[in-house]
Design a protein around this motif. Sequence first.
Motif, PDB file in Angstrom:
ATOM      1  N   SER A  95       0.852  -1.186   0.000  1.00  0.00           N
ATOM      2  CA  SER A  95       0.000   0.000   0.000  1.00  0.00           C
ATOM      3  C   SER A  95       0.887   1.236   0.000  1.00  0.00           C
ATOM      4  O   SER A  95       2.052   1.180   0.390  1.00  0.00           O
ATOM      5  CB  SER A  95      -0.957  -0.005   1.194  1.00  0.00           C
ATOM      6  OG  SER A  95      -0.244  -0.176   2.393  1.00  0.00           O
ATOM      7  N   TYR A  96       0.327   2.341  -0.478  1.00  0.00           N
ATOM      8  CA  TYR A  96       1.046   3.603  -0.572  1.00  0.00           C
ATOM      9  C   TYR A  96       0.366   4.645   0.299  1.00  0.00           C
ATOM     10  O   TYR A  96      -0.828   4.565   0.549  1.00  0.00           O
ATOM     11  CB  TYR A  96       1.052   4.141  -2.010  1.00  0.00           C
ATOM     12  CG  TYR A  96       1.542   3.174  -3.053  1.00  0.00           C
ATOM     13  CD1 TYR A  96       2.678   2.413  -2.849  1.00  0.00           C
ATOM     14  CD2 TYR A  96       0.859   3.030  -4.251  1.00  0.00           C
ATOM     15  CE1 TYR A  96       3.129   1.536  -3.815  1.00  0.00           C
ATOM     16  CE2 TYR A  96       1.308   2.154  -5.223  1.00  0.00           C
ATOM     17  CZ  TYR A  96       2.436   1.405  -4.997  1.00  0.00           C
ATOM     18  OH  TYR A  96       2.882   0.541  -5.952  1.00  0.00           O
ATOM     19  N   GLY A  97       1.131   5.646   0.719  1.00  0.00           N
ATOM     20  CA  GLY A  97       0.569   6.748   1.478  1.00  0.00           C
ATOM     21  C   GLY A  97       1.465   7.961   1.388  1.00  0.00           C
ATOM     22  O   GLY A  97       2.664   7.854   1.140  1.00  0.00           O
ATOM     23  N   SER A  98       0.893   9.125   1.626  1.00  0.00           N
ATOM     24  CA  SER A  98       1.687  10.350   1.600  1.00  0.00           C
ATOM     25  C   SER A  98       2.268  10.673   2.967  1.00  0.00           C
ATOM     26  O   SER A  98       3.159  11.504   3.074  1.00  0.00           O
ATOM     27  CB  SER A  98       0.843  11.521   1.093  1.00  0.00           C
ATOM     28  OG  SER A  98      -0.298  11.679   1.901  1.00  0.00           O
ATOM     29  N   ARG A  99       1.751   9.996   4.016  1.00  0.00           N
ATOM     30  CA  ARG A  99       2.263  10.185   5.383  1.00  0.00           C
ATOM     31  C   ARG A  99       2.437   8.822   6.027  1.00  0.00           C
ATOM     32  O   ARG A  99       1.762   7.855   5.675  1.00  0.00           O
ATOM     33  CB  ARG A  99       1.279  11.005   6.208  1.00  0.00           C
ATOM     34  CG  ARG A  99       1.097  12.420   5.688  1.00  0.00           C
ATOM     35  CD  ARG A  99       0.063  13.173   6.454  1.00  0.00           C
ATOM     36  NE  ARG A  99       0.196  12.947   7.897  1.00  0.00           N
ATOM     37  CZ  ARG A  99      -0.607  13.454   8.796  1.00  0.00           C
ATOM     38  NH1 ARG A  99      -1.618  14.193   8.423  1.00  0.00           N
ATOM     39  NH2 ARG A  99      -0.425  13.228  10.070  1.00  0.00           N
ATOM     40  N   LEU A 100       3.329   8.759   7.014  1.00  0.00           N
ATOM     41  CA  LEU A 100       3.538   7.502   7.733  1.00  0.00           C
ATOM     42  C   LEU A 100       2.306   7.068   8.509  1.00  0.00           C
ATOM     43  O   LEU A 100       1.976   5.886   8.567  1.00  0.00           O
ATOM     44  CB  LEU A 100       4.713   7.636   8.710  1.00  0.00           C
ATOM     45  CG  LEU A 100       6.085   7.328   8.161  1.00  0.00           C
ATOM     46  CD1 LEU A 100       7.144   7.567   9.213  1.00  0.00           C
ATOM     47  CD2 LEU A 100       6.165   5.920   7.628  1.00  0.00           C
ATOM     48  N   ASP A 101       1.620   8.015   9.108  1.00  0.00           N
ATOM     49  CA  ASP A 101       0.475   7.684   9.957  1.00  0.00           C
ATOM     50  C   ASP A 101      -0.851   8.055   9.296  1.00  0.00           C
ATOM     51  O   ASP A 101      -1.874   8.087   9.952  1.00  0.00           O
ATOM     52  CB  ASP A 101       0.600   8.388  11.298  1.00  0.00           C
ATOM     53  CG  ASP A 101       0.697   9.896  11.159  1.00  0.00           C
ATOM     54  OD1 ASP A 101       0.850  10.388  10.027  1.00  0.00           O
ATOM     55  OD2 ASP A 101       0.626  10.589  12.179  1.00  0.00           O
ATOM     56  N   GLY A 102      -0.835   8.290   8.007  1.00  0.00           N
ATOM     57  CA  GLY A 102      -2.048   8.717   7.314  1.00  0.00           C
ATOM     58  C   GLY A 102      -2.768   7.572   6.621  1.00  0.00           C
ATOM     59  O   GLY A 102      -2.510   6.394   6.857  1.00  0.00           O
ATOM     60  N   VAL A 103      -3.641   7.931   5.739  1.00  0.00           N
ATOM     61  CA  VAL A 103      -4.438   6.982   4.973  1.00  0.00           C
ATOM     62  C   VAL A 103      -3.539   6.257   3.982  1.00  0.00           C
ATOM     63  O   VAL A 103      -2.637   6.851   3.395  1.00  0.00           O
ATOM     64  CB  VAL A 103      -5.571   7.722   4.219  1.00  0.00           C
ATOM     65  CG1 VAL A 103      -6.364   6.778   3.344  1.00  0.00           C
ATOM     66  CG2 VAL A 103      -6.467   8.432   5.204  1.00  0.00           C
ATOM     67  N   ARG A 104      -3.803   4.958   3.788  1.00  0.00           N
ATOM     68  CA  ARG A 104      -3.016   4.153   2.850  1.00  0.00           C
ATOM     69  C   ARG A 104      -3.889   3.683   1.695  1.00  0.00           C
ATOM     70  O   ARG A 104      -5.020   3.269   1.894  1.00  0.00           O
ATOM     71  CB  ARG A 104      -2.413   2.950   3.567  1.00  0.00           C
ATOM     72  CG  ARG A 104      -1.425   3.353   4.634  1.00  0.00           C
ATOM     73  CD  ARG A 104      -0.849   2.163   5.325  1.00  0.00           C
ATOM     74  NE  ARG A 104       0.055   2.581   6.399  1.00  0.00           N
ATOM     75  CZ  ARG A 104       0.732   1.754   7.152  1.00  0.00           C
ATOM     76  NH1 ARG A 104       0.611   0.451   6.968  1.00  0.00           N
ATOM     77  NH2 ARG A 104       1.515   2.212   8.093  1.00  0.00           N
ATOM     78  N   PHE A 105      -3.330   3.728   0.499  1.00  0.00           N
ATOM     79  CA  PHE A 105      -4.004   3.267  -0.711  1.00  0.00           C
ATOM     80  C   PHE A 105      -3.487   1.868  -1.022  1.00  0.00           C
ATOM     81  O   PHE A 105      -2.299   1.664  -1.262  1.00  0.00           O
ATOM     82  CB  PHE A 105      -3.711   4.222  -1.869  1.00  0.00           C
ATOM     83  CG  PHE A 105      -4.162   3.712  -3.198  1.00  0.00           C
ATOM     84  CD1 PHE A 105      -5.508   3.682  -3.526  1.00  0.00           C
ATOM     85  CD2 PHE A 105      -3.248   3.258  -4.126  1.00  0.00           C
ATOM     86  CE1 PHE A 105      -5.925   3.203  -4.748  1.00  0.00           C
ATOM     87  CE2 PHE A 105      -3.647   2.782  -5.356  1.00  0.00           C
ATOM     88  CZ  PHE A 105      -4.995   2.749  -5.659  1.00  0.00           C
ATOM     89  N   PHE A 106      -4.375   0.877  -1.018  1.00  0.00           N
ATOM     90  CA  PHE A 106      -3.999  -0.513  -1.281  1.00  0.00           C
ATOM     91  C   PHE A 106      -3.735  -0.685  -2.764  1.00  0.00           C
ATOM     92  O   PHE A 106      -4.615  -0.449  -3.587  1.00  0.00           O
ATOM     93  CB  PHE A 106      -5.114  -1.448  -0.799  1.00  0.00           C
ATOM     94  CG  PHE A 106      -4.736  -2.886  -0.795  1.00  0.00           C
ATOM     95  CD1 PHE A 106      -3.725  -3.353   0.028  1.00  0.00           C
ATOM     96  CD2 PHE A 106      -5.387  -3.781  -1.616  1.00  0.00           C
ATOM     97  CE1 PHE A 106      -3.370  -4.687   0.038  1.00  0.00           C
ATOM     98  CE2 PHE A 106      -5.045  -5.117  -1.613  1.00  0.00           C
ATOM     99  CZ  PHE A 106      -4.030  -5.578  -0.778  1.00  0.00           C
ATOM    100  N   ALA A 107      -2.518  -1.103  -3.136  1.00  0.00           N
ATOM    101  CA  ALA A 107      -2.140  -1.127  -4.542  1.00  0.00           C
ATOM    102  C   ALA A 107      -1.868  -2.518  -5.096  1.00  0.00           C
ATOM    103  O   ALA A 107      -2.259  -2.825  -6.213  1.00  0.00           O
ATOM    104  CB  ALA A 107      -0.903  -0.259  -4.751  1.00  0.00           C
ATOM    105  N   LEU A 108      -1.181  -3.367  -4.346  1.00  0.00           N
ATOM    106  CA  LEU A 108      -0.838  -4.706  -4.814  1.00  0.00           C
ATOM    107  C   LEU A 108      -1.234  -5.724  -3.751  1.00  0.00           C
ATOM    108  O   LEU A 108      -0.925  -5.544  -2.574  1.00  0.00           O
ATOM    109  CB  LEU A 108       0.667  -4.820  -5.097  1.00  0.00           C
ATOM    110  CG  LEU A 108       1.224  -3.903  -6.184  1.00  0.00           C
ATOM    111  CD1 LEU A 108       2.741  -3.946  -6.201  1.00  0.00           C
ATOM    112  CD2 LEU A 108       0.675  -4.295  -7.539  1.00  0.00           C
TER     113      LEU A 108
END
Length: 143
Positions: A95-108
């Motif tokens: 998953s990707y995110g713009s912050r360590l403790d923020g929302v994560r986008f599930f990618a693979l």
Amino acid sequence: MRAVVALSILLGAAAAGCAEEVKAPYDPGVCYALTLPADGEPVFNVVARDQTQIEFCAARLEEMRVRFLRLGGSTREVTGSYQGRFIFVDGRGVSYGSRLDGVRFFALARTGDGRLAVPQAIERETNGLSIIEEQAPPAFPAG
């Protein structure tokens, strides 16, 4: 009493706002692995250079994670960064995110044999049908 509680909440919020947020480096094409020591500054180590996409960086981080496990390591989750974005590799996938403790986008997602794939490409059986081969919704009677 209310004034004391309100003041303590405001001071706590101000102290939390002053905490330094970890920012991912933005070096074009460079893939980093992130180490977060318990008592110190975060360390970004170069894993690979000349990576053209964030997915390639995620693959390098997964490769590093598997190699450490084969050598007897116990770390099952790896955090890295690529061009200002954080990458999180764990048992579910990437998953990707713009912050360590923020929302994560599930990618693979992980396939049945542990490989990584785009979630839409994975067929899972649900009630005898795969997700890709869904039935049409029932028709409503004309009335």
